[in-house]
Design a protein around this motif. Structure first.
Motif, short mmCIF file in Angstrom:
data_model
loop_
_atom_site.label_atom_id
_atom_site.label_comp_id
_atom_site.label_asym_id
_atom_site.label_seq_id
_atom_site.Cartn_x
_atom_site.Cartn_y
_atom_site.Cartn_z
N SER A 127 0.83 -1.21 0.00
CA SER A 127 0.00 0.00 0.00
C SER A 127 0.86 1.26 0.00
CB SER A 127 -0.91 0.00 1.24
OG SER A 127 -1.60 1.23 1.35
N ALA A 128 0.30 2.32 -0.56
CA ALA A 128 0.99 3.62 -0.54
C ALA A 128 0.40 4.54 0.53
CB ALA A 128 0.88 4.28 -1.91
N ASP A 129 -0.63 4.08 1.23
CA ASP A 129 -1.31 4.86 2.27
C ASP A 129 -0.52 4.75 3.57
OD1 ASP A 129 -2.92 5.80 4.33
OD2 ASP A 129 -4.77 5.12 3.38
N GLN A 130 0.15 5.83 3.96
CA GLN A 130 1.06 5.78 5.11
C GLN A 130 0.33 5.50 6.41
OE1 GLN A 130 4.59 8.30 5.06
NE2 GLN A 130 4.04 9.05 7.08
N GLU A 131 -0.85 6.06 6.61
CA GLU A 131 -1.61 5.82 7.84
C GLU A 131 -2.03 4.35 7.93
OE1 GLU A 131 -2.27 7.63 10.63
OE2 GLU A 131 -0.71 8.85 9.70
N TYR A 132 -2.46 3.80 6.81
CA TYR A 132 -2.82 2.38 6.78
C TYR A 132 -1.59 1.52 7.08
CZ TYR A 132 -3.75 -2.24 4.82
OH TYR A 132 -3.85 -3.60 4.65
N ARG A 133 -0.49 1.86 6.44
CA ARG A 133 0.74 1.08 6.64
C ARG A 133 1.18 1.14 8.11
NH1 ARG A 133 5.50 2.50 2.98
NH2 ARG A 133 6.13 0.39 3.52
N LYS A 134 1.07 2.32 8.72
CA LYS A 134 1.48 2.44 10.12
C LYS A 134 0.63 1.54 11.02
CE LYS A 134 2.26 5.65 13.94
NZ LYS A 134 2.45 7.05 14.37
N SER A 135 -0.68 1.48 10.77
CA SER A 135 -1.56 0.66 11.60
C SER A 135 -1.26 -0.82 11.42
CB SER A 135 -3.03 0.95 11.27
OG SER A 135 -3.36 0.48 9.98
N VAL A 136 -0.94 -1.22 10.19
CA VAL A 136 -0.63 -2.64 9.94
C VAL A 136 0.74 -2.99 10.51
CG1 VAL A 136 -0.32 -4.43 8.18
CG2 VAL A 136 -2.09 -2.69 7.89
N TYR A 137 1.69 -2.06 10.38
CA TYR A 137 3.00 -2.30 10.98
C TYR A 137 2.91 -2.42 12.50
CZ TYR A 137 5.75 -1.84 6.71
OH TYR A 137 6.30 -2.03 5.47
N LYS A 138 1.99 -1.67 13.12
CA LYS A 138 1.78 -1.81 14.57
C LYS A 138 1.34 -3.23 14.90
CE LYS A 138 0.99 -0.50 18.91
NZ LYS A 138 0.15 -1.58 19.45
N GLN A 139 0.45 -3.80 14.05
CA GLN A 139 0.03 -5.18 14.25
C GLN A 139 1.23 -6.12 14.12
OE1 GLN A 139 -4.26 -4.30 12.03
NE2 GLN A 139 -3.06 -6.09 11.43
N CYS A 140 2.09 -5.85 13.15
CA CYS A 140 3.30 -6.66 12.97
C CYS A 140 4.20 -6.61 14.20
CB CYS A 140 4.10 -6.17 11.76
SG CYS A 140 3.32 -6.40 10.15
N LEU A 141 4.42 -5.41 14.70
CA LEU A 141 5.29 -5.22 15.85
C LEU A 141 4.73 -5.92 17.09
CD1 LEU A 141 6.08 -1.45 15.25
CD2 LEU A 141 7.68 -3.35 14.94
N ASP A 142 3.41 -5.86 17.26
CA ASP A 142 2.78 -6.55 18.40
C ASP A 142 2.97 -8.06 18.29
OD1 ASP A 142 1.90 -4.25 19.64
OD2 ASP A 142 -0.08 -4.28 18.70
N ILE A 143 2.85 -8.62 17.10
CA ILE A 143 3.05 -10.05 16.90
C ILE A 143 4.49 -10.44 17.22
CG2 ILE A 143 3.14 -11.89 15.17
CD1 ILE A 143 0.78 -10.47 13.74
N ILE A 144 5.44 -9.64 16.75
CA ILE A 144 6.86 -9.93 16.99
C ILE A 144 7.16 -9.90 18.48
CG2 ILE A 144 9.21 -9.04 16.64
CD1 ILE A 144 8.05 -7.91 13.90
N LEU A 145 6.63 -8.90 19.19
CA LEU A 145 6.85 -8.83 20.64
C LEU A 145 6.18 -9.98 21.36
CD1 LEU A 145 6.58 -5.01 21.40
CD2 LEU A 145 8.61 -6.43 21.50
#
Length: 212
Positions: free
Chosen positions: A191-209
């Protein structure tokens, strides 16, 4: 305390595996932001705002004990120590760090303090301080190292594929194989939508932690 001693004002502790300077980094004001590893095995907060540093160390050790018990370790109340490990686990682990063989690494003091704390509850943390860090990379490439310390450099655009996707060579260092994480990484980089990407990356970071 260890990082302040090593770096002074030149670095700060991060609570998510992403640079605080990245646009995708969670901030304390964001909904769902949490200090890393700050809940116990039952999901309760470990720390309170009025705790001293020594209080926090004691609380962290008690929480570690709870996680080990939840994982199936046998705890002897009389001695206050673990006496047996569940199948597939041990009472002794080795952590490797490239601190030039003399402890010259920002995480070395963290390891020595953890080693001393864990020893009080019957867990042996062996520290292998390498003078030649290429040995560590050989260990990681072979998938032979139990625990290790190293640092990554990341690009301005925080694409997590290289480090955390199960089909990426580097992700073998973490041995994370999570279908939800894989899909979130692909969704975010598509995606090119930065706000969307940030929210999905937060989900990624939570999974990694959560895996950590």
């Amino acid at each position: 305390v260890a990082f302040d001693s090593y770096y002074g004002d030149a670095a700060s502790v991060i609570n998510y595996p992403i640079s605080n300077t990245s646009w995708a980094a969670p901030q304390p004001s964001d909904e769902g932001y949490k200090v890393a590893f700050s809940v116990d095995a039952e999901g309760n907060d470990i720390y309170t705002s009025d705790m001293t540093q020594d209080d926090k160390y004691a609380a962290a050790l008690e929480a570690a004990k709870g996680f080990l018990i939840a994982a199936g370790y046998t705890f002897d109340e009389t001695s206050g120590k673990f006496t047996a490990a569940p199948e597939g686990a041990k009472l002794s682990y080795e952590v490797t760090i490239g601190a030039d063989g003399v402890g010259d690494h920002p995480t070395f003091a963290v390891l020595t303090d953890a080693q001393a704390a864990l020893a009080t509850i019957g867990i042996d943390l062996k520290i292998n301080d390498l003078s030649d860090t290429s040995i560590l990379w050989d260990m990681l490439d072979a998938g032979e190292q139990e625990l290790w310390c190293a640092a990554w450099q990341s690009t301005i655009d925080p694409d997590m594929y290289q480090t955390y996707h199960s089909e990426s060579v580097k992700s073998n260092y973490y041995h994370i194989n999570d279908a939800t994480l894989d899909q979130d990484i692909i969704d975010a980089r598509s995606s090119a939508d930065q706000e969307y990407r940030k929210s999905v990356y937060k989900q990624c970071l939570d999974i990694i932690l959560d895996w950590a």
